[in-house]
Design a protein around this motif. Structure first.
Motif, mmCIF file in Angstrom:
data_model
loop_
_atom_site.group_PDB
_atom_site.id
_atom_site.type_symbol
_atom_site.label_atom_id
_atom_site.label_comp_id
_atom_site.label_asym_id
_atom_site.label_seq_id
_atom_site.Cartn_x
_atom_site.Cartn_y
_atom_site.Cartn_z
ATOM 1 N N PRO A 16 -90.533 -49.956 44.200
ATOM 2 C CA PRO A 16 -90.301 -51.385 44.008
ATOM 3 C C PRO A 16 -88.853 -51.770 44.319
ATOM 4 N N ASN A 17 -88.673 -52.843 45.040
ATOM 5 C CA ASN A 17 -87.327 -53.262 45.426
ATOM 6 C C ASN A 17 -87.311 -54.743 45.750
ATOM 7 N N TYR A 18 -86.126 -55.319 45.658
ATOM 8 C CA TYR A 18 -85.957 -56.753 45.927
ATOM 9 C C TYR A 18 -84.654 -56.990 46.680
ATOM 10 N N GLU A 19 -84.700 -57.955 47.606
ATOM 11 C CA GLU A 19 -83.475 -58.406 48.254
ATOM 12 C C GLU A 19 -82.691 -59.263 47.268
ATOM 13 N N MET A 20 -81.395 -59.001 47.172
ATOM 14 C CA MET A 20 -80.529 -59.772 46.276
ATOM 15 C C MET A 20 -80.153 -61.098 46.944
ATOM 16 N N HIS A 21 -80.494 -62.185 46.300
ATOM 17 C CA HIS A 21 -80.169 -63.502 46.848
ATOM 18 C C HIS A 21 -79.032 -64.176 46.086
ATOM 19 N N THR A 22 -78.413 -63.435 45.183
ATOM 20 C CA THR A 22 -77.318 -63.992 44.399
ATOM 21 C C THR A 22 -76.265 -62.932 44.150
ATOM 22 N N SER A 23 -75.026 -63.338 44.097
ATOM 23 C CA SER A 23 -73.941 -62.412 43.768
ATOM 24 C C SER A 23 -73.448 -62.640 42.347
ATOM 25 N N GLN A 69 -75.662 -62.866 39.398
ATOM 26 C CA GLN A 69 -76.425 -62.070 38.441
ATOM 27 C C GLN A 69 -76.231 -60.577 38.686
ATOM 28 N N PRO A 70 -76.034 -59.763 37.650
ATOM 29 C CA PRO A 70 -75.932 -58.306 37.835
ATOM 30 C C PRO A 70 -77.213 -57.749 38.458
ATOM 31 N N LYS A 71 -77.080 -56.691 39.247
ATOM 32 C CA LYS A 71 -78.225 -56.131 39.972
ATOM 33 C C LYS A 71 -79.352 -55.729 39.032
ATOM 34 N N ARG A 72 -79.006 -55.072 37.941
ATOM 35 C CA ARG A 72 -80.016 -54.591 37.011
ATOM 36 C C ARG A 72 -80.815 -55.760 36.432
ATOM 37 N N ALA A 73 -80.097 -56.796 36.006
ATOM 38 C CA ALA A 73 -80.758 -57.965 35.441
ATOM 39 C C ALA A 73 -81.595 -58.690 36.490
ATOM 40 N N PHE A 74 -81.094 -58.739 37.721
ATOM 41 C CA PHE A 74 -81.841 -59.386 38.804
ATOM 42 C C PHE A 74 -83.158 -58.663 39.046
ATOM 43 N N PHE A 75 -83.124 -57.331 39.100
ATOM 44 C CA PHE A 75 -84.361 -56.567 39.328
ATOM 45 C C PHE A 75 -85.345 -56.796 38.190
ATOM 46 N N GLU A 76 -84.870 -56.706 36.949
ATOM 47 C CA GLU A 76 -85.757 -56.850 35.796
ATOM 48 C C GLU A 76 -86.425 -58.223 35.776
ATOM 49 N N ALA A 77 -85.667 -59.265 36.101
ATOM 50 C CA ALA A 77 -86.229 -60.618 36.134
ATOM 51 C C ALA A 77 -87.227 -60.768 37.285
#
Length: 387
Positions: free
Chosen positions: A288-295, A297-305
């Motif tokens: 599972p993976n996601y492209e980060m669209h924001t700088s 939010q922390p990466k961990r929190a972005f993935f969890e959300a």
């Protein structure tokens, strides 16, 4: 731009054709053919696809060799032929096994097109690869180079097979100063090959040009003192061999930040996801993976959300265990990978709808993953020694 090109129109047209014709007139074609072929027959590398001239094997090898080094291809070719020894075996194979056989070579559209074309050969041509330019060029994924390679190497037809090695060699032999990054330039080199090719042994001639480019007439500084056709090389005579070929265009790449996670449940199973059947790396499996669209939010929190939004399930990430870059022709994945676990189970309907699977360590090895996710898995195993 090299000094010798200044003031010269490299855009094509009559001036280019006239210059090519003059360069061809300066070559003793029979002597050039003999020198080139004699060298190839004495010095050619022992490669598995040269064991015979089976058009199916030639076809597979040429598709594999596109954008991939010879040393890398050899074990893949051997395994591929072991799994699919005949054209019919490959035509009848299922996609999952095909992707697994190709895993690590990249550019997966190549093998999908090959599979589609091979099935057409089985159904339309009674499993015999066509030996005419018109018919073979209609097959999916068979462009001018692949068609020329199969026709010349397997069938002995005097057809040009122009790849990067051939363009580099002939740009120096004939001082062809067109930009090889432009697609239209290929026509100039095809015309040159047609004028020079041996009609008695087109198979050896085309392979020799490729081999010369791979071993002697290399990018940057060619090994001219070892070249079997040095006396025919007009760039060497003029002292401009290192300034050719001309390649001006260069694609820009963009960075794509990605956060990924290796997620394990209480049964020591790992969550994997099958990519879409369309687009980049279609139908391959991944973590599972996601492209980060924001700088922000922390990466961990972005993935969890993002995971909660995608699968209606909470996930908890712990430490990041690897960061890696994976380069495509047009973009660079900049991946940060974490380990983690689910706080609640994913509903079965969601698992099916979203192409998710829980697999054991042993089962995971059976699925085809892109190189970037193979690296993630390898790093995970090394970091945690499969606790």
């Amino acid at each position: 731009m090299p000094n010798f090109l200044k003031g010269f129109n490299i855009c094509g047209g009559k001036k280019v054709n006239d210059k090519l014709e003059q360069s061809l007139l300066n070559i003793d074609k029979e002597s050039f053919q003999n020198d080139l072929i004699d060298w190839f027959e004495a010095e050619q590398r022992n490669l598995p696809w040269r064991e015979n001239k089976d058009p199916y094997r030639v076809w597979v090898s040429e598709i594999m060799l596109q954008q991939t080094r010879v040393d890398t291809v050899i074990p893949y070719f051997n395994r591929f032929i072991e799994w699919f020894p005949t054209l019919d075996d490959f035509a009848e194979a299922d996609e999952e096994k095909i992707l697994k056989a190709w895993e690590g070579l990249g550019y997966y559209s190549r093998v999908r097109n090959l599979h589609s074309a091979v099935k057409e050969v089985k159904e339309t041509y009674n499993s015999v690869v066509p030996d005419s330019p018109e018919e073979i060029s209609k097959l999916k994924g068979v462009g001018p180079y692949t068609a020329g390679a199969i026709l010349s190497i397997a069938y002995g037809k005097p057809e040009p097979a122009v790849d990067g090695n051939v363009m580099r060699v002939l740009s120096r032999i004939l001082v062809i100063d067109e930009d090889i990054a432009k697609p239209k330039t290929r026509k100039t080199f095809e015309k040159a090959v047609r004028a020079l090719i041996s009609h008695e042994n087109p198979s050896a001639f085309n392979q020799a040009l490729m081999e010369l480019g791979a071993l002697i007439c290399t990018p940057g500084k060619p090994a001219c003192l070892l070249c079997p056709v040095q006396k025919h090389c007009q760039a060497f005579a003029a002292g401009i061999q290192t300034e050719l070929p001309v390649k001006i265009q260069k694609k820009k790449t963009r960075d794509v930040p990605i956060v990924a996670a290796v997620l394990k449940n209480e049964r020591d199973e790992f969550l994997i996801h099958k990519r879409s059947s369309e687009g980049l790396l279609a139908n391959l499996w991944e973590f599972p993976n996601y492209e980060m669209h924001t700088s922000i939010q922390p990466k961990r929190a972005f993935f969890e959300a993002s995971f909660l939004e995608s699968y209606r399930t909470d996930v908890k990430l712990s430490d990041s265990f690897t960061m890696l870059d994976h380069v495509f022709s047009h973009l660079v994945w900049k991946i940060d990978a974490y380990r983690g676990s689910l706080l609640t189970d994913i509903e079965e309907s969601v698992m099916k709808e979203q192409n998710l699977k829980w697999v054991s360590k042993e089962e995971l090895e059976q699925y085809a993953f892109p190189v970037s996710h193979q690296k993630i898995w390898k790093s995970y195993q090394q970091t945690y020694v499969m606790d």
